[in-house]
Motif scaffolding. Structure first.
Motif, PDB file in Angstrom:
ATOM      1  N   HIS A  23      46.704  19.071  43.329  1.00  0.00           N
ATOM      2  CA  HIS A  23      48.164  19.223  43.240  1.00  0.00           C
ATOM      3  C   HIS A  23      48.564  20.272  42.203  1.00  0.00           C
ATOM      4  CE1 HIS A  23      48.253  16.471  39.731  1.00  0.00           C
ATOM      5  NE2 HIS A  23      49.439  17.000  39.509  1.00  0.00           N
ATOM      6  N   GLN A  26      48.052  23.571  43.911  1.00  0.00           N
ATOM      7  CA  GLN A  26      49.140  23.765  44.872  1.00  0.00           C
ATOM      8  C   GLN A  26      50.416  24.209  44.161  1.00  0.00           C
ATOM      9  OE1 GLN A  26      48.894  23.783  48.211  1.00  0.00           O
ATOM     10  NE2 GLN A  26      50.981  24.511  48.224  1.00  0.00           N
ATOM     11  N   ASN A  27      50.682  23.662  42.988  1.00  0.00           N
ATOM     12  CA  ASN A  27      51.840  24.100  42.205  1.00  0.00           C
ATOM     13  C   ASN A  27      51.702  25.576  41.827  1.00  0.00           C
ATOM     14  OD1 ASN A  27      52.993  21.573  42.320  1.00  0.00           O
ATOM     15  ND2 ASN A  27      52.320  20.978  40.281  1.00  0.00           N
ATOM     16  N   ASP A 105      53.825  21.667  36.501  1.00  0.00           N
ATOM     17  CA  ASP A 105      54.003  20.355  37.119  1.00  0.00           C
ATOM     18  C   ASP A 105      55.484  20.006  37.272  1.00  0.00           C
ATOM     19  OD1 ASP A 105      51.333  19.896  37.489  1.00  0.00           O
ATOM     20  OD2 ASP A 105      51.085  18.796  35.615  1.00  0.00           O
ATOM     21  N   TYR A 107      56.724  19.954  40.140  1.00  0.00           N
ATOM     22  CA  TYR A 107      56.685  19.200  41.385  1.00  0.00           C
ATOM     23  C   TYR A 107      56.001  17.870  41.092  1.00  0.00           C
ATOM     24  CZ  TYR A 107      57.469  23.722  43.587  1.00  0.00           C
ATOM     25  OH  TYR A 107      57.971  24.936  43.947  1.00  0.00           O
ATOM     26  N   LYS A 109      53.429  14.829  41.768  1.00  0.00           N
ATOM     27  CA  LYS A 109      52.120  14.701  42.386  1.00  0.00           C
ATOM     28  C   LYS A 109      52.318  14.172  43.794  1.00  0.00           C
ATOM     29  CE  LYS A 109      47.634  12.631  41.688  1.00  0.00           C
ATOM     30  NZ  LYS A 109      46.809  11.822  40.806  1.00  0.00           N
ATOM     31  N   PRO A 110      51.609  14.727  44.782  1.00  0.00           N
ATOM     32  CA  PRO A 110      51.821  14.299  46.162  1.00  0.00           C
ATOM     33  C   PRO A 110      51.556  12.814  46.355  1.00  0.00           C
ATOM     34  CG  PRO A 110      50.108  15.985  46.027  1.00  0.00           C
ATOM     35  CD  PRO A 110      50.570  15.722  44.650  1.00  0.00           C
ATOM     36  N   MET A 115      55.141  16.906  48.525  1.00  0.00           N
ATOM     37  CA  MET A 115      55.734  17.195  47.218  1.00  0.00           C
ATOM     38  C   MET A 115      57.241  17.259  47.326  1.00  0.00           C
ATOM     39  SD  MET A 115      53.317  20.085  45.669  1.00  0.00           S
ATOM     40  CE  MET A 115      51.623  19.764  45.324  1.00  0.00           C
TER      41      MET A 115
END
Length: 121
Positions: A23, A26-27, A105, A107, A109-110, A115
């Protein structure tokens, strides 16, 4: 705000010791997508850290995949590992520096539904 920071910028440097697990990576991908929309960015440098608890090879594989994707649009991704960094910031070569205490961070955490943005206010 983002437009003002990016005006005239060709190089962006991100210092964040926590670009390690999926994650977080991905961010970072989302951040890269945001800054390259300006059209002037030619290089993104990432300075991050690692620890023995995370799968170092997985982190490298995901970041190498991003590196290749960026090269396809003529943007260089430079990745440096520094186990001693602590502070988090984004530096633009036009003089702007943004301190990012929480890192990328912003976003959540999935979970089950992907998200979603965390309110910054």
């Amino acid at each position: 705000m983002v437009g003002s920071c990016l005006s005239g910028t060709t190089v962006v440097t991100v210092e964040d010791p926590y670009i390690r697990i999926p994650h977080q990576i991905q961010n970072f991908v989302r951040f890269c997508e945001t800054v390259i929309k300006e059209g002037t960015i030619r290089k993104i440098s990432l300075i991050t850290s690692y620890d023995d608890n995370n799968r170092h090879a997985d982190m490298h594989a995901k970041l190498d995949e991003l590196k290749q994707s960026l090269l396809e649009i003529d943007v260089e991704l430079d990745i440096n590992l520094n186990p001693k960094i602590h502070d988090r910031e984004i530096r633009f070569n036009n003089g702007w520096v943004i301190k990012i205490g929480r890192g990328l961070d912003f976003y959540q955490k999935p979970g089950g539904g992907g998200m979603s943005l965390v309110p910054l206010i």
